[in-house]
Design a protein around this motif. Structure first.
Motif, short mmCIF file in Angstrom:
data_model
loop_
_atom_site.label_atom_id
_atom_site.label_comp_id
_atom_site.label_asym_id
_atom_site.label_seq_id
_atom_site.Cartn_x
_atom_site.Cartn_y
_atom_site.Cartn_z
N LYS A 69 0.81 -1.22 0.00
CA LYS A 69 0.00 0.00 0.00
C LYS A 69 0.84 1.27 0.00
CE LYS A 69 -4.00 -2.05 2.35
NZ LYS A 69 -4.92 -1.95 3.51
N ASP A 70 1.99 1.20 0.61
CA ASP A 70 2.86 2.37 0.71
C ASP A 70 4.25 2.03 0.20
OD1 ASP A 70 0.97 4.12 2.15
OD2 ASP A 70 1.19 2.62 3.75
N LEU A 71 4.88 3.00 -0.42
CA LEU A 71 6.23 2.81 -0.95
C LEU A 71 7.26 3.34 0.03
CD1 LEU A 71 5.69 3.86 -4.67
CD2 LEU A 71 5.86 1.54 -3.75
N PRO A 72 8.39 2.67 0.13
CA PRO A 72 9.46 3.17 1.00
C PRO A 72 10.12 4.39 0.38
CG PRO A 72 10.21 1.26 -0.23
CD PRO A 72 8.77 1.42 -0.56
N ILE A 80 1.10 7.70 -4.30
CA ILE A 80 2.55 7.84 -4.20
C ILE A 80 2.78 9.22 -3.59
CG2 ILE A 80 4.74 7.95 -5.45
CD1 ILE A 80 3.56 6.15 -7.57
N GLY A 81 3.05 9.22 -2.30
CA GLY A 81 3.14 10.48 -1.56
C GLY A 81 4.55 11.02 -1.47
N GLU A 82 4.67 12.11 -0.75
CA GLU A 82 5.95 12.79 -0.64
C GLU A 82 6.98 11.96 0.11
OE1 GLU A 82 5.62 15.95 2.79
OE2 GLU A 82 3.76 15.96 1.61
N TRP A 89 -0.24 11.09 -7.41
CA TRP A 89 1.23 11.05 -7.45
C TRP A 89 1.71 12.44 -7.05
CZ3 TRP A 89 4.42 11.31 -12.58
CH2 TRP A 89 5.79 11.34 -12.27
N PHE A 90 2.37 12.51 -5.92
CA PHE A 90 2.82 13.80 -5.41
C PHE A 90 4.06 14.27 -6.15
CE2 PHE A 90 5.71 16.19 -2.67
CZ PHE A 90 4.92 17.28 -2.33
#
Length: 583
Positions: free
Chosen positions: A435-438, A460-462, A490-491
């Motif tokens: 769910k979240d990218l490193p 895809i956050g900051e 997509w930030f």
């Protein structure tokens, strides 16, 4: 351009500047030789004379093969290893493969070898160096040219011959002389059995010959002739090449007694190859080149601790094929694909692979298979724990993760542990629970990032850039989003922040919910390669006036396509570059 003679002479001059050395050269009769060829052969011999001893041996050994024979660098180096030509003063200080690579590079630089333009990745001995090699071999390397099937006379082989190359159909006629050469070091049998030869007779002939070849170190032969192998205790290189499809095949069990074998190349065109039951006994084996499916059938492969190339390892359901087999295989290098990771139950078991000690692996491919829904729910945390235990050595250059169902990335891709990695490429595919990218942006050497088929990824956050957003992704050249069907956001920071300073290629396909970030046009403006397809929410509003909309330039250069309506875009920075082209 200088002729070969001039190049060779200049290279010889550069090799030694000692005055006494050249006084000695001037007293030799070498300059008076080869007048019938304008002194070219004399010049070539002069060049060969200046080579160190190990380079001389390695070069002359190539005369065993026909003129124009194309060879791979790795293959010829392994032959040199088998013949003992790399057991020099540096043996034990550096790997023999590194010594061989150095010798090969020197011969290439001195024009004794050249790249084969007809088959990229291979090399040949150029003319007239092939004639020089044959002349210098003085019969020690003896090549029997293919004879007519109507010529049934005996074949004479010099007594001094230690390395012999012949056609499979000449084996019977050469057997009488070969049987008297008891200290033969290399035997190469090539070609296909002709209609006039009996396969059973050739098998028996070869078997009888091999029994007497106690010193044999290199054997290359067609597969149909090796129904069984005698005990060749000095054999170090075995290549079995099948030029036709003989269906399913198996290696003889007797191969497992070749305890000094370093290289086994088994090229097979059939449907399936089965490996001998006791293959694990080949404890000196360093190079195994065959079908990946065949390698996966080797039980207790972990006992082959000298093995440097296995390419594919598939985790099985018992200890003979468990992931712990990788524990002591620390010489493995190049690419390693580990399949069947759904069979690993947790972090403790994954840690038994000790990937962190495998410093020579450049590419690591970790794969999970799709499992039943019931099993997925009962083992919800297992994939994450397994991936946590598969932390690679910091030297790893490329990481591929496919089929991972865990909900979060491993800790070794976050924070300080990640910054120690030398990763240049990351490819994530079918990671359905992620769910979240490193913070990939903190990886100092990352050049390529591909994200495919990640159905749980919605944003895809900051955080992907790391704590210091402007310094994120300092080396990234290529970014790809493919099939991220649920990705909505997509930030990208505003245009005042210089982001992705080295990005050259951006590809976004089949991301139907993704809305274009406001800063996207400024990112696109200076990219040499852009490809956007099936992304309806990234519309014309993101095309800046400074961009030219019209016909596509080249697919490999720039193309931005939307299914309805279809449009293409060309960044202004490329307008001048392609202004003179007609489309």
């Amino acid at each position: 351009m200088a002729c070969p003679r001039q190049q060779t002479f200049c290279q010889a001059l550069r090799s030694d500047f000692n005055a006494n050395h050249w006084r000695g050269i001037s007293k030799r009769k070498m300059y008076q030789m080869g007048a019938e060829k304008g002194g070219l052969m004399a010049t070539l011999r002069l060049s060969h004379e200046q080579l160190p001893r190990d380079l001389k041996e390695c070069f002359v050994s190539c005369s065993l093969f026909p003129k124009g024979h194309a060879f791979r660098k790795e293959e010829i180096i392994r032959v040199w290893m088998a013949l003992g030509y790399l057991d020099g003063p540096g043996a034990g200080v550096q790997r023999m493969e590194d010594t061989g690579n150095s010798i090969f590079t020197q011969l290439l630089q001195r024009s004794f070898f050249k790249e084969n333009n007809e088959a990229p990745g291979t090399y040949i001995i150029p003319e007239p160096f092939d004639e020089l090699a044959e002349f210098l071999s003085s019969g020690e390397y003896f090549r029997i040219k293919k004879r007519s099937e109507f010529d049934d006379g005996p074949i004479n082989i010099p007594e001094r011959a230690r390395h012999v190359y012949l056609d499979i159909n000449d084996l019977a006629r050469a057997s009488g002389r070969l049987s008297r050469i008891t200290n033969l070091r290399s035997l190469v049998v090539v070609g296909q059995i002709s209609s006039g030869s009996q396969k059973s007779d050739l098998i028996q002939t070869l078997k009888e010959l091999l029994i007497g070849m106690k010193c044999l170190r290199v054997l290359m032969v067609s597969e149909p002739l090796l129904a069984d192998l005698p005990k060749l205790k000095h054999l170090r290189y075995l290549e079995i090449h099948v030029e036709e499809n003989y269906g399913n095949a198996s290696l003889p069990e007797s191969i497992c007694k070749l305890y000094q074998l370093q290289t086994l190349i088994r090229r097979f065109c059939g449907n399936k190859l089965s490996m001998p039951k006791n293959f694990k006994q080949l404890i000196s084996l360093q190079f195994l080149e065959t079908e990946p499916e065949a390698v996966c059938t080797i039980a207790d492969i972990g006992k082959l601790t000298s093995l440097q190339e296995i390419n594919t390892f598939e985790v099985g359901d018992n200890d003979n094929f468990g992931i712990s087999q990788l524990e002591n295989m620390n010489q493995v290098r190049g690419s390693l694909c580990i399949k069947g990771l759904e069979m690993v139950e947790g972090k403790d078991e994954a840690l038994k692979a000790k990937l962190g000690k495998k410093e020579y692996i450049e590419t690591l491919d970790l794969r999970w298979k799709l499992v039943s829904k019931e099993r997925t729910e009962s083992m919800m945390t297992a994939p994450h724990e397994v991936l946590e235990g598969l932390q690679p050595h910091c030297n790893l250059s490329k990481l591929i993760i496919n089929g991972y169902t865990g909900m979060e990335p491993p800790n070794w891709l976050k924070g300080a542990p990640a910054q120690e990695l030398n990763l240049k490429c990351i490819e994530l595919s079918n990671c359905s629970g992620w769910k979240d990218l490193p913070p990939f942006g903190i990886l100092p050497y990352l050049k390529v990032l591909h994200l495919r088929q990640m159905r749980s990824l919605r944003r895809i956050g900051e955080e992907i850039y790391g704590q210091d957003i402007p310094s994120g992704f300092p080396q990234l050249h290529e970014l790809l989003f493919e099939g991220l069907r649920n990705l909505e956001e997509w930030f990208l920071p505003n245009r005042d922040i210089q982001l992705l300073p080295k990005l050259r290629s951006l590809s976004i396909t089949n991301c139907g919910k993704l809305k274009g970030p406001q800063a996207l046009p400024y990112l696109l403006e200076n990219l040499p390669s852009v490809f956007i397809k099936n992304c309806p929410n990234i519309g014309k509003d993101y095309i800046r006036p400074s961009m030219t909309i019209g016909k596509p330039i080249l697919k490999k250069d720039v193309e931005c396509i939307r299914t309805s309506p279809v449009y293409c875009q060309k960044p202004a920075s490329l307008k001048r570059k392609f202004a003179d082209r007609s489309w």
